[in-house]
Design a protein around this motif. Structure first.
Motif, PDB file in Angstrom:
ATOM      1  N   LYS A 164       0.838  -1.209   0.000  1.00 27.84           N
ATOM      2  CA  LYS A 164       0.000   0.000   0.000  1.00 27.84           C
ATOM      3  C   LYS A 164       0.872   1.259   0.000  1.00 27.84           C
ATOM      4  N   ASP A 165       1.905   1.270   0.858  1.00 26.22           N
ATOM      5  CA  ASP A 165       2.810   2.431   0.942  1.00 26.22           C
ATOM      6  C   ASP A 165       3.600   2.626  -0.356  1.00 26.22           C
ATOM      7  N   LYS A 191       2.524   6.429  -7.036  1.00 22.87           N
ATOM      8  CA  LYS A 191       1.534   7.385  -7.552  1.00 22.87           C
ATOM      9  C   LYS A 191       2.053   8.816  -7.420  1.00 22.87           C
ATOM     10  N   ARG A 192       2.669   9.124  -6.279  1.00 23.03           N
ATOM     11  CA  ARG A 192       3.210  10.472  -6.052  1.00 23.03           C
ATOM     12  C   ARG A 192       4.292  10.785  -7.100  1.00 23.03           C
ATOM     13  N   LYS A 235       1.396   4.105  -3.011  1.00 19.60           N
ATOM     14  CA  LYS A 235       1.194   5.549  -2.765  1.00 19.60           C
ATOM     15  C   LYS A 235       2.404   6.351  -3.257  1.00 19.60           C
TER      16      LYS A 235
END
Length: 201
Positions: free
Chosen positions: A62-63, A69-70, A66
Motif C-alpha cells: 500500500k505504501d 503514484k506520487r 502511494k
C-alpha cells in the motif's frame, strides 16, 4: 499422536476452513493460566509471525503504491513544461525509483501469495498439537474422575457402615441407661452422675 495419524489428519484438513487459532479467545482458554506446552508455544509464535508478515506485506504494498503514484503525478505535472536540465534529471530519478518500486511491489506480492499457505500449514500443525494435548488432558481427567468416583463410592459404603454402627451404639447406650435406671433407681444413678455425663443424647 503418531506421525501417520498426523499425516492423515493433515490431508483431511487440507480443504477445510479453520479459524486462525491464535486469534481465537477461546483457544487461549484451553490453557488455563497460560500453561502451554513448549511445542504449542513455538507453533503459536510461528502462526503469529505469519500473521504479522502478511499484515506488514500488505502495508508495504500500500505504501509503495502511494509513493509510486506520487512519483508518477510528479512526472505528469512536469511534462510539457520547458524542460530544464534539472527537471530532466528529476524525471529520470523518478523513473528509476518507479522501476525500483515496481520490483519491490512484485517481490512483496509474490511473497504475499505464499504467506497464506504457510500460515494455514502452521495453523493446522498448531491445531493438531492442540487436539493431541486436549485429548491427553481429557483422558487424564477421565482417569482421575474414575478414581475419585471409586473413592466416593467407597467412602459412601464406609459412611453407611459407620452411620449404622453409630445408631447401634446409640441404641445400646439408651437401652443400657434405661436398664441401669430401672435396676438401680434414679437416686443411685444421680450419685454416679450418669445422668449429666453419660446419658445418651
Amino acid at each position: 499422536m503418531t506421525g501417520e495419524e498426523r499425516e492423515r489428519y493433515t490431508a483431511y484438513l487440507k480443504n477445510k476452513k479453520i479459524a486462525v487459532l491464535t486469534l481465537e479467545h477461546k483457544w487461549h482458554k484451553l490453557f488455563p493460566e497460560g500453561n502451554k506446552p513448549s511445542n504449542i508455544v513455538s507453533l503459536e509464535e510461528e502462526v503469529n509471525e505469519y500473521i504479522k508478515r502478511e499484515a506488514a506485506l500488505r502495508t508495504d504494498i500500500k505504501d509503495l503504491k502511494k509513493l509510486k503514484k506520487r512519483l508518477m503525478d510528479g512526472i505528469v505535472s512536469n511534462m510539457g513544461d520547458t524542460e530544464s536540465r534539472q527537471q530532466v534529471k528529476k524525471m529520470e530519478e523518478s523513473q528509476r525509483l518507479i522501476l525500483e518500486i515496481n520490483e519491490k511491489i512484485e517481490t512483496c506480492e509474490n511473497e504475499l501469495l505464499e504467506v497464506p499457505a504457510k500460515l494455514k500449514a502452521a495453523n493446522v500443525a498448531l491445531m493438531l498439537e492442540t487436539m493431541d494435548y486436549c485429548h491427553k488432558q481429557l483422558h487424564n481427567n477421565a482417569d482421575e474422575i474414575k478414581q475419585i468416583t471409586e473413592w466416593i463410592n467407597n467412602i459412601r459404603i464406609e459412611l453407611k457402615k459407620n452411620v449404622l454402627r453409630k445408631q447401634d451404639k446409640e441404641l445400646k447406650n439408651k437401652m443400657m441407661y434405661t436398664y441401669m435406671h430401672n435396676i438401680f433407681g434414679p437416686e443411685v444413678i444421680e450419685i454416679f452422675d450418669l445422668e449429666s455425663n453419660d446419658e445418651p443424647e
